[in-house]
Design an enzyme around this catalytic site. Structure first.
Site, PDB file in Angstrom:
ATOM      1  N   ARG A 155       0.754  -1.339  -0.096  1.00  0.00           N
ATOM      2  CA  ARG A 155       0.023  -0.130  -0.014  1.00  0.00           C
ATOM      3  C   ARG A 155       0.678   1.401  -0.065  1.00  0.00           C
ATOM      4  O   ARG A 155       0.585   2.212  -0.786  1.00  0.00           O
ATOM      5  CB  ARG A 155      -0.906   0.149   1.269  1.00  0.00           C
ATOM      6  CG  ARG A 155      -2.083  -0.997   1.235  1.00  0.00           C
ATOM      7  CD  ARG A 155      -2.673  -1.080   2.533  1.00  0.00           C
ATOM      8  NE  ARG A 155      -4.061  -1.753   2.609  1.00  0.00           N
ATOM      9  CZ  ARG A 155      -3.859  -3.215   2.874  1.00  0.00           C
ATOM     10  NH1 ARG A 155      -2.680  -3.701   3.157  1.00  0.00           N
ATOM     11  NH2 ARG A 155      -4.827  -3.887   2.842  1.00  0.00           N
ATOM     12  N   ILE A 156       2.061   1.408   0.596  1.00  0.00           N
ATOM     13  CA  ILE A 156       2.743   2.352   0.820  1.00  0.00           C
ATOM     14  C   ILE A 156       3.783   2.783  -0.104  1.00  0.00           C
ATOM     15  O   ILE A 156       3.698   3.576  -0.984  1.00  0.00           O
ATOM     16  CB  ILE A 156       3.496   2.490   2.057  1.00  0.00           C
ATOM     17  CG1 ILE A 156       2.294   2.686   3.476  1.00  0.00           C
ATOM     18  CG2 ILE A 156       4.490   3.637   2.226  1.00  0.00           C
ATOM     19  CD1 ILE A 156       2.949   2.359   4.689  1.00  0.00           C
ATOM     20  N   ASP A 176       9.656  -6.826  -4.190  1.00  0.00           N
ATOM     21  CA  ASP A 176       8.528  -7.355  -3.272  1.00  0.00           C
ATOM     22  C   ASP A 176       8.446  -8.718  -3.514  1.00  0.00           C
ATOM     23  O   ASP A 176       8.868  -9.438  -4.382  1.00  0.00           O
ATOM     24  CB  ASP A 176       7.353  -6.786  -3.811  1.00  0.00           C
ATOM     25  CG  ASP A 176       6.238  -6.696  -2.693  1.00  0.00           C
ATOM     26  OD1 ASP A 176       6.100  -5.808  -2.076  1.00  0.00           O
ATOM     27  OD2 ASP A 176       5.486  -7.783  -2.494  1.00  0.00           O
ATOM     28  N   ARG A 237       9.324   0.300   9.622  1.00  0.00           N
ATOM     29  CA  ARG A 237       9.506  -0.231  11.076  1.00  0.00           C
ATOM     30  C   ARG A 237      10.938  -0.092  11.694  1.00  0.00           C
ATOM     31  O   ARG A 237      11.793  -0.678  10.749  1.00  0.00           O
ATOM     32  CB  ARG A 237       9.006  -1.734  11.313  1.00  0.00           C
ATOM     33  CG  ARG A 237       7.422  -1.634  11.549  1.00  0.00           C
ATOM     34  CD  ARG A 237       6.759  -1.253  12.711  1.00  0.00           C
ATOM     35  NE  ARG A 237       5.574  -1.336  13.103  1.00  0.00           N
ATOM     36  CZ  ARG A 237       4.609  -0.358  12.729  1.00  0.00           C
ATOM     37  NH1 ARG A 237       5.132   0.578  12.204  1.00  0.00           N
ATOM     38  NH2 ARG A 237       3.459  -0.583  13.211  1.00  0.00           N
ATOM     39  N   ASP A 261      12.863   7.078  10.389  1.00  0.00           N
ATOM     40  CA  ASP A 261      11.579   7.624  11.322  1.00  0.00           C
ATOM     41  C   ASP A 261      11.188   6.764  12.129  1.00  0.00           C
ATOM     42  O   ASP A 261      10.255   6.959  13.070  1.00  0.00           O
ATOM     43  CB  ASP A 261      10.513   8.040  10.259  1.00  0.00           C
ATOM     44  CG  ASP A 261       9.092   8.513  10.819  1.00  0.00           C
ATOM     45  OD1 ASP A 261       9.251   9.499  11.409  1.00  0.00           O
ATOM     46  OD2 ASP A 261       8.058   8.000  10.416  1.00  0.00           O
ATOM     47  N   GLU A 266      11.467   3.001  20.891  1.00  0.00           N
ATOM     48  CA  GLU A 266      11.037   4.121  20.720  1.00  0.00           C
ATOM     49  C   GLU A 266      10.331   4.581  22.201  1.00  0.00           C
ATOM     50  O   GLU A 266       9.581   3.767  22.742  1.00  0.00           O
ATOM     51  CB  GLU A 266       9.751   4.203  19.842  1.00  0.00           C
ATOM     52  CG  GLU A 266      10.312   4.010  18.381  1.00  0.00           C
ATOM     53  CD  GLU A 266       9.379   3.936  17.043  1.00  0.00           C
ATOM     54  OE1 GLU A 266       8.045   4.002  17.297  1.00  0.00           O
ATOM     55  OE2 GLU A 266       9.795   3.547  16.032  1.00  0.00           O
ATOM     56  N   HIS A 283       8.704   8.908  14.583  1.00  0.00           N
ATOM     57  CA  HIS A 283       7.838   7.882  14.174  1.00  0.00           C
ATOM     58  C   HIS A 283       6.623   8.778  13.583  1.00  0.00           C
ATOM     59  O   HIS A 283       5.250   8.632  14.223  1.00  0.00           O
ATOM     60  CB  HIS A 283       7.614   6.726  15.255  1.00  0.00           C
ATOM     61  CG  HIS A 283       6.729   5.648  14.493  1.00  0.00           C
ATOM     62  ND1 HIS A 283       6.929   4.432  15.241  1.00  0.00           N
ATOM     63  CD2 HIS A 283       5.952   5.503  13.386  1.00  0.00           C
ATOM     64  CE1 HIS A 283       6.050   3.527  14.248  1.00  0.00           C
ATOM     65  NE2 HIS A 283       5.466   4.264  13.247  1.00  0.00           N
ATOM     66  N   GLY A 285       5.332   8.920  10.220  1.00  0.00           N
ATOM     67  CA  GLY A 285       4.803   8.535   8.822  1.00  0.00           C
ATOM     68  C   GLY A 285       3.226   8.726   8.915  1.00  0.00           C
ATOM     69  O   GLY A 285       2.723   9.290   7.791  1.00  0.00           O
TER      70      GLY A 285
END
Lengths: 330, 330
Positions: A155-156, A176, A237, A261, A266, A283, A285
């Site tokens: 999706r991204i 992919d 991630r 990011d 975290e 983080h 996004g």
């Protein structure tokens, strides 16, 4: 006794609508009182009061947490990543899991392009130099002039491709697990092995879930394969890039820069903060107002449906369970 | 005695081709030995040795400079801006002026989008916070969700529009002295007065030449008209925004941020460097390798043509002289 715990942070912060949804449906709820990402013990403590539905962030929802929370019947993830949820334990214990896979994608893709343009033009470097009183004009490169490698075209990743399309025609190397060849109608893609991407791309962007197969995917060996002036972006991630290997690589002068990011731990305050050419964001996004709100509303809708005994609309598909099962066997 | 002075900085730095062009055509040349933007006196000194062609940056090429340099016959600007050249003096003194209007546009447009995404998502703030050990997740907005105001729809403004098109469909408010209604076929535009843009846009980007009409266009009155959370971008020319007014505005808490690439005085080390939410870059709009190289090559080609007694291909058109004449009369 709250029926619902919202552990994700922030929640209802910029838009109170999801909280109103709980209230108008007479659902008793508790908002994460720590106001930060919970650990297992904090989560167990907050669930112990008989919480039935967890509107969850990325905190670790392990078998231990679930076994300690016998009333828990539904985990409604605010977001797409499932690395924090032990899906097999949830299935064993009869806990349903739903998520919001589409909501964050536009925001993550857009931040990715922003980070890419920053890295390509040295915006972060020039900004910190000027704020220290130093003036230096950095040479940069345009998107159309470089080779861009995208690992993960879900999706991204696909949305990143789409946004790149108005910047001209860079060479696009993509990878992919299951190539979606339909994309070849829309873009000029070179489906490539990861090694080819590491070796040939000027910009490498990761759009992968964190699984046992992607964990530590980019270590010192992979970094060493990259061009000395390559740029590396991770908005997916933490843990997919080995942070220590990246740190050593950057410190040795390898790579022109990185934009990170997401982190193994975290909130992050580790040694990458000492590397100027490592562009760091917290983080963020999915943190556009519209996408974050959509994620919170969709996840809360699922929680309301569960409590109202209605069927869930966005249960995690079986493939995700298979991924965790497969990796358990490896 | 050099035939040609290259005053622009950098020159032939990343790509030596323009220097080779001079050498292979047996043209004696001098590269700006100060390695920074010259003032009038330095320019007069360097031209005094009988230089015939100046391959110019943005240093002030005033009537005084030209009158002090009787051998000067051709000014070949590396770039598009002509605010630094007294065109009327050049015409009076029989000095030809050429420029490279198309070469910088793609790089400037692309930097503009990068700065816009940074501002919209708080990338610069998060980066400097994380490098200080602070973790804070900033909410941002996506391009498709905001109103974007573009003042100036020439070569660069139009390219900004084109790049925005892959990010969805924001409301687009645009302004130009002469509306190009052909653009309505390609984009959904609202041609608006500047005041409407100041009042209604969430993001305002300036793509104007610096002339007596645009100088200090954005002062305290215009800033006060803007939304309290507006974002302002200037990648065109310093002086179009009154820096002191912008500083006071930001210090008072008005505007969510600004991205400033161009300054009244360059190199810049003024008080905007004390404002964290003011994203600063060092006049890097045109500084992509490909565009900068193209600019230097095109400007050097014109210099070679002049010295070889060939007709120039990119003389500044009469409109530009008319603009300066008009403003002189006002």
């Amino acid at each position: 006794m709250p029926n619902c715990l919202t552990s994700t942070v922030p929640f209802g912060d910029q838009n109170r609508f999801p909280i109103e949804m709980l209230e108008s449906n007479n659902i008793s709820y508790l908002v994460n009182p720590y106001n930060k990402k919970l650990d297992e013990d904090q989560l167990i403590e907050l669930l112990s009061d008989g919480v039935e539905v967890l509107v969850a962030g990325t905190e670790p929802i392990s078998r231990r947490v679930m076994e300690a929370s016998p009333k828990l019947k539904h985990i409604s993830r605010v977001g797409i990543g499932l690395d924090s949820v032990d899906l097999l334990a949830a299935r064993d214990l009869g806990i349903k899991v739903s998520y919001t896979p589409d909501a964050p994608a536009p925001a993550v893709a857009e931040l990715t392009i922003g980070l890419m343009l920053c890295l390509l033009r040295g915006v972060h470097l020039s900004n910190s130099e000027l704020h220290k009183g130093q003036w230096q004009r950095h040479f940069g490169r345009r998107i159309a002039e470089v080779t861009i490698g995208i690992i993960g075209l879900g999706r991204i990743g696909t949305r990143v491709l789409r946004r790149l399309s108005s910047f001209g025609t860079p060479r696009l190397l993509v990878n992919d697990v299951l190539p979606n060849l339909q994309l070849n109608r829309e873009f000029k893609l070179e489906w490539s092995s990861k090694d080819v991407i590491y070796r040939e791309a000027d910009v490498i962007s990761l759009h992968l879930p964190l699984t046992s197969r992607t964990k530590a995917l980019i270590g010192s060996k992979e970094l060493a394969m990259m061009k000395s002036d390559a740029l590396l972006i991770n908005t997916s991630r933490g843990g997919i890039i080995q942070e220590e290997a990246l740190l050593n690589s950057l410190k040795s002068g390898h790579l022109n820069g990185a934009a990170i990011d997401v982190f193994e731990q975290e909130p992050y305050s580790g040694p990458l903060t000492q590397v100027d050419r490592c562009l760091l964001t917290a983080h963020m996004g999915s943190m556009s107002l519209d996408c974050r709100t959509r994620m919170e509303i969709e996840a809360t809708e699922e929680a309301v449906r569960h409590i109202m005994n209605k069927p869930l609309l966005s249960e995690v598909p079986d493939e995700e369970y298979q991924v965790q099962l497969l990796h358990l066997k490896e």
